[in-house]
Design a protein around this motif. Sequence first.
Motif, short mmCIF file in Angstrom:
data_model
loop_
_atom_site.label_atom_id
_atom_site.label_comp_id
_atom_site.label_asym_id
_atom_site.label_seq_id
_atom_site.Cartn_x
_atom_site.Cartn_y
_atom_site.Cartn_z
N HIS A 141 0.83 -1.20 0.00
CA HIS A 141 0.00 0.00 0.00
C HIS A 141 0.86 1.26 0.00
O HIS A 141 0.56 2.23 -0.71
CB HIS A 141 -0.92 0.00 1.22
N SER A 142 1.93 1.24 0.78
CA SER A 142 2.78 2.42 0.85
C SER A 142 3.44 2.70 -0.49
O SER A 142 3.50 3.86 -0.96
CB SER A 142 3.85 2.24 1.93
N ALA A 143 3.95 1.63 -1.13
CA ALA A 143 4.60 1.82 -2.43
C ALA A 143 3.61 2.30 -3.49
O ALA A 143 3.89 3.23 -4.26
CB ALA A 143 5.26 0.50 -2.87
N ASN A 144 2.41 1.68 -3.52
CA ASN A 144 1.40 2.11 -4.51
C ASN A 144 0.93 3.54 -4.25
O ASN A 144 0.72 4.33 -5.18
CB ASN A 144 0.21 1.17 -4.48
N ALA A 145 0.74 3.87 -2.96
CA ALA A 145 0.29 5.23 -2.64
C ALA A 145 1.35 6.25 -3.03
O ALA A 145 1.03 7.34 -3.56
CB ALA A 145 -0.02 5.33 -1.15
N THR A 146 2.63 5.93 -2.76
CA THR A 146 3.70 6.85 -3.13
C THR A 146 3.79 7.01 -4.64
O THR A 146 3.94 8.14 -5.18
CB THR A 146 5.04 6.35 -2.58
N GLN A 147 3.67 5.90 -5.36
CA GLN A 147 3.72 5.96 -6.82
C GLN A 147 2.54 6.76 -7.37
O GLN A 147 2.70 7.60 -8.28
CB GLN A 147 3.73 4.55 -7.40
N ALA A 148 1.35 6.52 -6.82
CA ALA A 148 0.17 7.27 -7.29
C ALA A 148 0.31 8.76 -6.96
O ALA A 148 -0.11 9.63 -7.76
CB ALA A 148 -1.08 6.70 -6.65
N SER A 149 0.93 9.09 -5.80
CA SER A 149 1.11 10.50 -5.43
C SER A 149 2.08 11.18 -6.37
O SER A 149 1.89 12.36 -6.76
CB SER A 149 1.62 10.59 -3.99
N GLY B 95 -8.73 4.96 -3.07
CA GLY B 95 -8.79 3.56 -2.66
C GLY B 95 -7.62 3.15 -1.80
O GLY B 95 -7.75 2.32 -0.89
N LEU B 96 -6.44 3.72 -2.06
CA LEU B 96 -5.24 3.36 -1.30
C LEU B 96 -5.17 4.10 0.03
O LEU B 96 -4.59 3.58 0.98
CB LEU B 96 -3.99 3.67 -2.12
N ARG B 97 -5.76 5.31 0.06
CA ARG B 97 -5.67 6.10 1.29
C ARG B 97 -7.05 6.60 1.66
O ARG B 97 -7.39 7.79 1.48
CB ARG B 97 -4.72 7.28 1.07
N PRO B 98 -7.90 5.72 2.19
CA PRO B 98 -9.26 6.15 2.54
C PRO B 98 -9.28 7.20 3.65
O PRO B 98 -10.23 7.97 3.74
CB PRO B 98 -9.93 4.84 2.97
N LEU C 239 3.62 8.14 5.04
CA LEU C 239 2.93 6.86 5.22
C LEU C 239 3.92 5.69 5.22
O LEU C 239 3.77 4.74 5.98
CB LEU C 239 1.88 6.68 4.11
N ILE C 240 4.97 5.79 4.40
CA ILE C 240 5.98 4.74 4.38
C ILE C 240 6.70 4.68 5.73
O ILE C 240 6.91 3.61 6.31
CB ILE C 240 6.98 4.98 3.24
N ALA C 241 7.05 5.88 6.23
CA ALA C 241 7.71 5.91 7.53
C ALA C 241 6.81 5.37 8.63
O ALA C 241 7.26 4.63 9.53
CB ALA C 241 8.16 7.34 7.86
N ASP C 242 5.52 5.73 8.57
CA ASP C 242 4.58 5.21 9.58
C ASP C 242 4.44 3.69 9.46
O ASP C 242 4.34 2.98 10.48
CB ASP C 242 3.22 5.87 9.40
N SER C 243 4.44 3.19 8.22
CA SER C 243 4.33 1.73 8.03
C SER C 243 5.56 1.01 8.59
O SER C 243 5.46 -0.05 9.23
CB SER C 243 4.16 1.40 6.55
N VAL C 244 6.72 1.61 8.34
CA VAL C 244 7.95 1.02 8.88
C VAL C 244 7.92 1.02 10.40
O VAL C 244 8.29 0.03 11.06
CB VAL C 244 9.18 1.78 8.35
N ALA C 245 7.46 2.13 11.00
CA ALA C 245 7.37 2.19 12.46
C ALA C 245 6.38 1.17 13.00
O ALA C 245 6.62 0.52 14.03
CB ALA C 245 6.96 3.60 12.91
#
Length: 478
Positions: free
Chosen positions: A48-56, A101-104, A156-162
């Motif tokens: 999700h983090s990778a797709n959201a970053t790519q979409a952003s 869809g990726l970031r409701p 979001l990636i940093a939060d996912s890693v945490a």
Amino acid sequence: MSFFRSGSILRLVLLGYAAVAVPLMLGLIVAAAYVDQLARHSQVSVFHSANATQASRMLVEHVTALERTARQLHVLGDQGLLEVYESRRAQLHQTIDDLQGLRPAHREAIEGLRTREAEAYRQLSSGDAAQVRAAVEAFGQLNGAARAVLAESSQLIADSVAEMQRLADRTQSLLYWQIWGLIPAALLLGAFFATLIVRPLKRLSGAIRRLGDGDFSGPIAVQGPDDLRALGRHLEWMRQRVVALENQKVNFLRHMSHELKTPLTTIRESSQLLNEGVAGTLNDEQGEIVLVLQESSIRLQRLIEDLLDFSTLELDGPRLQSERVRLDRLVEEVCATHRLASRTHGLDIRCALVEVCAQADRDKLRCVLDNLLSNAVKYSPTGGRIDVSLQLADRGAVIDVRDQGPGIPPEERRGVFEAFFQGSARSNGPIKGTGLGLSIARECVQLHNGTLEVLDADQGAHFRVTLPNAWRDCSDAA
């Protein structure tokens, strides 16, 4: 506990294995479940983090492209650029849909981008120069909002890693608690079941050892699994059987000794009468034959008395009739009774005695001395000497009996005091001993809390008797 004592050893071993293995297996299953959960969560978060970053990033590119097209339309006024804008606008809306869809959680902020873009498109489509200029200026805010969405996606990636780190720490903590909890529990359970198995085996081993040592006094009761209890019952049956056979043996020895003693007394009295000349004067050869007859009857009597003493000790148990005894007089009396047999073999019994008294059983001490002197006479060579000494030492009265016979080999010294033991040395005379004399002597000495031991000697055998309760003043002793 009765549940664990029932069944066989195999069942108890299997129960112990299950009790130890099941918690460890459950711990492994729980650990595998947490690790699987961590892996799946990590996979979903990264996806999700990778797709959201790519979409952003695509959102920023589309907004930048739309801004470029809008500026070209504002400068050139070419309505064909509006079609290019609309094509890129459709891509922007598709990216916005993907992001929602990726970031409701950020749906409203992303939807705000759609609204601002729709207002800019309306202004661009109006054809009015002022509105087109306003639309171009609005793209600056729209581009900033898109970049803010990109920054939030990177966060979001940093939060996912945490979050993955927290989940990994929790999984690690759980695994540590399982290790610290399950391993000691498994060890305790293993020790518990090992005790349940080993304890009855030790009792069984102790019961077998007692039987091997000749201790048949107490009953054998083995607790534990059914097969061990059955084995314990078999051992108890064997103990009772051995006790019954032992009693039969002792009774047989007692009855046989009494039966033999009566005719032997007649033989001794008859030989004594012949020696005294009651039936007529004997010549030298006849007198020598009578002396041999007397000696043999005395030796047979001692053998029978050994059997009687042994049967009494075995059947009735050790008993003392304690009194004050003059040991020097008692030793002299026993030596005197053996002088007839010693003269027949040309032996010289020499006594070196000091006045010593002791609190003891006279008859049992007489039995001890009689057996020691009898052995000395039996194994001494013709013309030899037997030395008997009595002295008072710090540890009590000490009686030494030395002979000049073949002695006792070192390898036979431990067994010489066992009942019915026959050494390798040959005695002088046709009558073989029973092997009970020294065994009876040791039992009698031990009843007085004394010791009977074999000492090293340059020639022959050297026996020493030590009696602790002894003193020198014998004014009131018999």
